[in-house]
Design a protein around this motif. Structure first.
Motif, PDB file in Angstrom:
ATOM      1  N   TYR B 102       0.821  -1.202   0.000  1.00 14.66           N
ATOM      2  CA  TYR B 102       0.000   0.000   0.000  1.00 14.66           C
ATOM      3  C   TYR B 102       0.858   1.256   0.000  1.00 14.66           C
ATOM      4  CZ  TYR B 102      -3.531   3.280   1.779  1.00 14.66           C
ATOM      5  OH  TYR B 102      -4.389   4.345   1.961  1.00 14.66           O
ATOM      6  N   LYS B 103       0.742   2.063  -1.034  1.00 17.39           N
ATOM      7  CA  LYS B 103       1.367   3.388  -1.092  1.00 17.39           C
ATOM      8  C   LYS B 103       2.827   3.382  -0.650  1.00 17.39           C
ATOM      9  CE  LYS B 103      -2.149   6.727  -1.046  1.00 17.39           C
ATOM     10  NZ  LYS B 103      -2.570   7.971  -0.477  1.00 17.39           N
ATOM     11  N   ASP B 104       3.615   2.602  -1.329  1.00 16.84           N
ATOM     12  CA  ASP B 104       4.983   2.404  -0.885  1.00 16.84           C
ATOM     13  C   ASP B 104       5.942   2.772  -2.001  1.00 16.84           C
ATOM     14  OD1 ASP B 104       6.835   1.706   0.930  1.00 16.84           O
ATOM     15  OD2 ASP B 104       6.045  -0.300   1.278  1.00 16.84           O
ATOM     16  N   LYS B 105       7.213   2.934  -1.610  1.00 15.87           N
ATOM     17  CA  LYS B 105       8.252   3.044  -2.633  1.00 15.87           C
ATOM     18  C   LYS B 105       8.800   1.654  -2.855  1.00 15.87           C
ATOM     19  CE  LYS B 105      10.370   7.561  -2.560  1.00 15.87           C
ATOM     20  NZ  LYS B 105      11.407   8.384  -1.943  1.00 15.87           N
ATOM     21  N   LYS B 127       0.340   1.528  -5.753  1.00 10.45           N
ATOM     22  CA  LYS B 127       1.089   2.742  -5.490  1.00 10.45           C
ATOM     23  C   LYS B 127       0.190   3.883  -5.012  1.00 10.45           C
ATOM     24  CE  LYS B 127       4.563   5.715  -7.427  1.00 10.45           C
ATOM     25  NZ  LYS B 127       5.082   6.337  -8.614  1.00 10.45           N
ATOM     26  N   GLU B 128      -1.014   3.951  -5.561  1.00  8.48           N
ATOM     27  CA  GLU B 128      -1.883   5.076  -5.217  1.00  8.48           C
ATOM     28  C   GLU B 128      -2.939   4.738  -4.173  1.00  8.48           C
ATOM     29  OE1 GLU B 128      -2.789   6.056  -9.311  1.00  8.48           O
ATOM     30  OE2 GLU B 128      -2.051   8.057  -8.877  1.00  8.48           O
ATOM     31  N   GLY B 129      -2.914   3.505  -3.698  1.00  5.77           N
ATOM     32  CA  GLY B 129      -3.867   3.131  -2.665  1.00  5.77           C
ATOM     33  C   GLY B 129      -5.272   2.874  -3.162  1.00  5.77           C
ATOM     34  N   ILE B 130      -5.405   2.677  -4.482  1.00  8.24           N
ATOM     35  CA  ILE B 130      -6.745   2.511  -5.040  1.00  8.24           C
ATOM     36  C   ILE B 130      -7.282   1.115  -4.800  1.00  8.24           C
ATOM     37  CG2 ILE B 130      -8.086   2.617  -7.161  1.00  8.24           C
ATOM     38  CD1 ILE B 130      -6.026   4.457  -8.278  1.00  8.24           C
ATOM     39  N   ALA B 132      -6.687  -0.910  -2.452  1.00  9.50           N
ATOM     40  CA  ALA B 132      -7.095  -1.090  -1.054  1.00  9.50           C
ATOM     41  C   ALA B 132      -8.529  -0.624  -0.860  1.00  9.50           C
ATOM     42  CB  ALA B 132      -6.161  -0.322  -0.134  1.00  9.50           C
ATOM     43  N   ILE B 133      -8.890   0.467  -1.533  1.00 12.27           N
ATOM     44  CA  ILE B 133     -10.262   0.961  -1.412  1.00 12.27           C
ATOM     45  C   ILE B 133     -11.249   0.007  -2.066  1.00 12.27           C
ATOM     46  CG2 ILE B 133     -11.820   2.838  -2.067  1.00 12.27           C
ATOM     47  CD1 ILE B 133      -9.505   4.753  -1.725  1.00 12.27           C
ATOM     48  N   GLU B 134     -10.821  -0.606  -3.175  1.00 11.35           N
ATOM     49  CA  GLU B 134     -11.693  -1.601  -3.812  1.00 11.35           C
ATOM     50  C   GLU B 134     -12.034  -2.724  -2.827  1.00 11.35           C
ATOM     51  OE1 GLU B 134     -12.642  -1.666  -7.126  1.00 11.35           O
ATOM     52  OE2 GLU B 134     -11.300  -0.265  -8.135  1.00 11.35           O
ATOM     53  N   PHE B 138      -9.367   0.784   4.872  1.00 16.12           N
ATOM     54  CA  PHE B 138      -9.082   2.206   5.044  1.00 16.12           C
ATOM     55  C   PHE B 138      -7.812   2.471   5.814  1.00 16.12           C
ATOM     56  CE2 PHE B 138     -10.651   2.560   9.382  1.00 16.12           C
ATOM     57  CZ  PHE B 138     -11.498   1.482   9.455  1.00 16.12           C
ATOM     58  N   GLY B 139      -7.043   1.443   6.085  1.00 16.82           N
ATOM     59  CA  GLY B 139      -5.783   1.676   6.770  1.00 16.82           C
ATOM     60  C   GLY B 139      -4.862   0.493   6.536  1.00 16.82           C
TER      61      GLY B 139
END
Lengths: 120, 172, 625
Positions: B102-105, B127-130, B132-134, B138-139
């Motif tokens: 999630y949202k990592d380098k 990369k953009e956390g999308i 995870a929302i699917e 939320f964390g």
């Protein structure tokens, strides 16, 4: 008075045009209506949490995919529940919420008219 | 008579309000989405971490096996603590662990795995956390136990020993 | 240490004095030719004790006395002196002590300033006020004692929440409390007047001063809170329909209604029950607000430490007050309906009743919107959110007739009147409709509802503006307030319609360029202050006319507690605000930049100042007469 009426008629005819908004405005409108789960007092638009930023990207993506405003709301509602929307829709849970103020307004009006029999 | 009704109703209304407020005091005000189980897994396309290929979510979970989808990130502190548990769980043959980074380098994530080991069969690079929302997350971390295309159980926050035991039991 | 002891014991002594005052008052009430000077003296002494206690707390903060738990939790040696002092009321315990201080101050002022009213009335008001004061004393001493001490004494405090370290917020609570507590005087005296059956013209003109005082403070307090949200919460908004904001708006709505109602009662004996209900609800709404905020029932952007135990106390206290007032209202109040029918439908009375009707509607929208989620959760465990769209949908359409009534109402005479200058009023209406139509046409934001709304606000603007010249000093206070309101609505509307925004990610040295605006991210610098370190970014912003402006938003890393906040940089001009904030993006080397141009921001604050100035003027005019 006639002139006044005529004026308003013409005026209203002129006002009904270009009601469409562009995507940017739509994106802002949608993100303002979504509530952030991390900082729970804020809308996604106002929040800068990681979650909210992802939501913004996703809303953008969904809009580009051609989803309508309501489809996007439905998508998030299914994932996170009705809570995520700041604009509660009218259903059996919210009849009172939406209609009670209107009812109070009408009752207020009735009280005013009934209790004050105005002098002619 | 009219006034009496008014008195009684007003008092009654205030008593009801009092009771409601009193009850509301006992609850927490922080909202967590309901843990809906027996949901189908969401459909989405994802970027794979190692191969950089595009794949479909149905492709990832196609086997008749148990899957654990684990959302993690190198910058997330609790992820570090649950990682060893995931390493243990990955030894179990009945379950495959799929990571969702999630949202990592990429470099940080690789360092993290080199340091602590890699329990994941496959990693989705979000990369953009999308993605995870699917999943309705939320964390980080969050984990989903999946069987036959259906989410059986959802864990918000890091796993601990008891929860891993529960998973072991469920997949037996 | 010593300060804590003095503070604590003066609180307990203050509570004992309350009991003494009640005893003396009851004795005095039976034999009430004149006010017993002992009562006056005890009230004064109580005020001194509470002030002493408050000063002890302030000095504990100033000297960073960490043996005091409140100081330990909310202060730090590196804080600037100003925030050490404002930290006194930046927390739950201290803010309650401030409440109590203002309560005792106001009742004392009430006792010495009220001269022409019957002694019995003064004593009864004092009695009701003492009930409230005792409630607060017990609340303080029992559940939120500001003087708890810690042993061993910590070396360093935990620090004040950085978002509270702001000048606007430092003075926001005291001003707001003056408003809230002022409404408690209205509450007590309305109950006293009901008991003695003396709700009359005379009482109305006496209580009007207190209504005006609390109204002015409440208005200013809400404005300061809003300014703070605009600067500090950092997203360029100033009103979020957040529960905490709503609970401050509700007493304001009730108080504004009461203010207008009092005007009618001052002239003739009607609406008596209504005035009592409003007086009671203003204060109960303030208390209800305190309850909702302090108990943590609702979650909000505004952080408050909350504790269910305290919530329970306020809840019980609140409902005891409601029950007392219901009892007084139902048993003592006899409505007098003599002059009821004596006015025409086209009269000042009617217009004020219409004002009341709409205000009550707005109040019910805010109230229901705020508490409905609680009710739904308790009764059916469904969780929903009620946010800005709800309030906008229900309030905005009703603003239109409200604004029109506001324009015409003050021009009417009492009892019966004709509109004298019909022609010019219609002409002005047409002019304002045309103006708003063309404004929206030019800026391509043409929605029917906006056009009508702006028309009606412009109408009110023109009418009130014209009145400055044709009516001279006749009722100038009201005219200023209404003029300010039209300005407020117009600025808010233009602000929300014509704000523009750019959100982008930039590295240092990069430029964002669309056809209208160029944003050049020039450099970053580090800065170190006593209580925070900060990264200052410098931006050059060039608009389409080629004018370059430099803006420097900050990211502050506060040391105690260790929290990162982002400080917006705002360039304010008469016509618009330029607002920029930066944020770090997790694991990226660029910054997230948000740049907004917000027209008429300054006018929002100015118009609220104008509105309260109207109230202030009305207050002094009354005294002069």
């Amino acid at each position: 008075m006639k002139i006044l009426k005529l004026f308003f008629v013409i005026f209203f005819i002129f006002s009904f045009n270009n009601l469409a908004a562009n995507t940017d405005d739509m994106k802002i409108k949608i993100t303002k209506n979504l509530r952030c789960l991390i900082c729970q007092g804020q809308s996604v638009y106002d929040s800068d949490s990681e979650f909210a930023n992802s939501m913004k990207v996703l809303v953008d993506k969904k809009l580009k995919d051609g989803l309508s405003e309501n489809q996007i709301y439905d998508f998030f509602k299914e994932k996170y529940g009705q809570w995520i929307l700041y604009d509660p829709e009218l259903n059996k849970n919210t009849y009172i919420l939406w209609l009670l103020p209107i009812l109070i307004f009408l009752i207020g009006g009735a009280i005013v008219v009934k209790n004050f029999k105005f002098r002619k | 008579m009219n006034k009496k009704i008014l008195k009684i109703t007003t008092t009654a209304i205030f008593i009801i309000i009092f009771v409601v407020f009193y009850k509301a005091l006992q609850d927490t005000n922080v909202y967590t989405p309901k843990k809906k189980s027996n949901n189908e897994i969401p459909l989405f396309s994802a970027n794979l971490f190692y191969s950089n290929k595009q794949t479909d979510s149905s492709e990832l979970f196609k086997l008749d096996k148990f899957y654990l989808l684990n959302i993690w990130s190198s910058w997330c502190v609790p992820c570090r603590s649950e990682h060893s548990l995931l390493m243990d769980l990955s030894k179990n043959e009945k379950i495959e662990i799929i990571g969702l980074n999630y949202k990592d380098k990429k470099r940080n994530a690789e360092n993290f795995l080199n340091e602590l080991g890699d329990p994941y069969q496959e990693i989705i690079f979000d990369k953009e956390g999308i993605n995870a929302i699917e999943w309705g997350a939320f964390g980080v971390p969050e984990s989903f136990l999946i069987n036959d295309g259906i989410v059986i159980k959802k864990y918000i926050g890091p796993l601990n020993k008891e929860l891993v035991k529960e998973i072991q039991l469920l997949i037996k | 240490m010593l300060l804590s002891v003095i503070g604590h014991y003066s609180l307990i002594l203050g509570l004992c004095l309350s009991l003494l005052i009640i005893f003396l008052s009851i004795k005095n009430f039976k034999n009430s030719e004149y006010l017993n000077t002992k009562i006056l003296f005890s009230s004064f002494f109580q005020l001194i004790l509470v002030s002493l206690s408050f000063l002890c707390l302030v000095f504990s903060f100033v000297f960073s006395d960490f043996s005091n738990e409140t100081v330990f939790n909310n202060s730090h040696t590196t804080k600037p002196l100003f925030y050490k002092i404002s930290g006194t009321w930046g927390n739950h315990e201290g803010s309650l002590l401030l409440w109590l201080l203002v309560l005792t101050l106001f009742i004392f002022l009430f006792l010495i300033k009220t001269k022409k009213q019957p002694v019995k009335y003064k004593i009864l008001t004092l009695l009701f006020q003492q009930i409230i004061i005792i409630g607060f004393f017990i609340f303080l001493i029992q559940t939120s004692n500001p003087f708890n001490y810690l042993y061993p004494i910590p070396d360093e405090g935990l620090g004040l929440n950085p978002i509270l370290q702001d000048p606007a917020l430092a003075i926001h609570p005291p001003i707001l409390y003056l408003g809230y507590v002022g409404s408690s005087i209205i509450f007590s005296s309305a109950l006293a007047a009901t008991c003695l059956n003396m709700i009359s013209k005379k009482w109305a003109s006496h209580i009007k001063k207190w209504v005006l005082i609390s109204w002015v403070f409440l208005t200013l307090g809400i404005m300061l809170g809003s300014i703070w949200a605009y600067y500090e919460l950092g997203w360029g908004g100033f009103w979020f329909w957040d529960p905490v904001e709503n609970v401050s708006l509700m007493p304001w709505l009730a108080l504004t209604t009461l203010l207008h109602c009092i005007l009618v009662l001052e002239k003739k004996q009607i609406l008596t029950s209504w005035v009592i209900i409003l007086s009671i609800s203003t204060f109960t709404l303030s208390m209800c607000g305190t309850f909702l905020v302090r108990s943590g029932i609702l979650n909000s952007v505004h952080t408050f430490a909350n504790d269910p135990g305290r919530g329970l106390f306020i809840l019980v206290f609140l409902f005891s007050l409601i029950l007392i007032s219901l009892f007084v209202f139902f048993f003592f109040h006899k409505s007098t309906q003599n002059e009821l029918n004596n006015f025409s439908w086209l009269s000042k009375e009617t217009s004020i009743i219409i004002n009341n009707w709409f205000m009550m509607y707005f109040l019910s929208v805010v109230l229901i919107g705020t508490v409905y989620p609680i009710f739904l959760d308790v009764l059916s465990s469904q969780k929903i959110s009620v946010g800005p769209p709800f309030y906008h949908k229900l309030i905005v359409p009703f603003l239109i007739p409200f604004l029109l009534a506001m324009a015409i109402g003050p021009k009417l005479k009492w009892v019966k009147s004709n509109l004298d200058d019909k022609f010019s009023m219609i002409l002005l209406l047409i002019i304002s409709v045309l103006i708003s139509f063309f404004i929206l046409k030019i800026f391509e934001a043409n929605f029917l509802i906006n056009t009508i709304l702006i028309s009606s606000a412009t109408y009110l603007f023109f009418i009130t503006f014209r009145d400055f010249f044709i009516r001279k000093f006749n009722n100038i206070a009201q005219n200023i307030a209404h003029f300010g309101f039209s300005l407020l609505i117009l600025s808010i509307l233009f602000n929300s319609l014509f704000s523009s925004e750019i959100i982008t990610n930039l590295k240092i040295g990069e430029t964002f360029d669309d056809s209208k605006t160029k944003i050049f991210f020039k450099s970053i610098k580090q800065k170190e202050e006593k209580n925070f370190k900060s990264i200052v970014a410098n931006f050059n912003i060039e608009n389409s006319k080629g004018i370059i402006e430099t803006l420097s938003p900050e990211l502050r890393i506060y040391n105690q507690p260790n929290i990162v906040t982002s400080e917006a940089d705002i360039k304010t001009t008469m016509m618009s605000d330029k607002f920029i904030v930066i944020n770090v993006v997790q694991n990226q080397d660029y910054f997230n930049i948000r740049y907004q141009v917000k027209p008429f921001m300054l006018w929002i604050w100015l118009s609220v100042l104008l509105i309260s100035f109207g109230g202030l003027l009305s207050l002094f005019k009354k005294n002069y007469e």
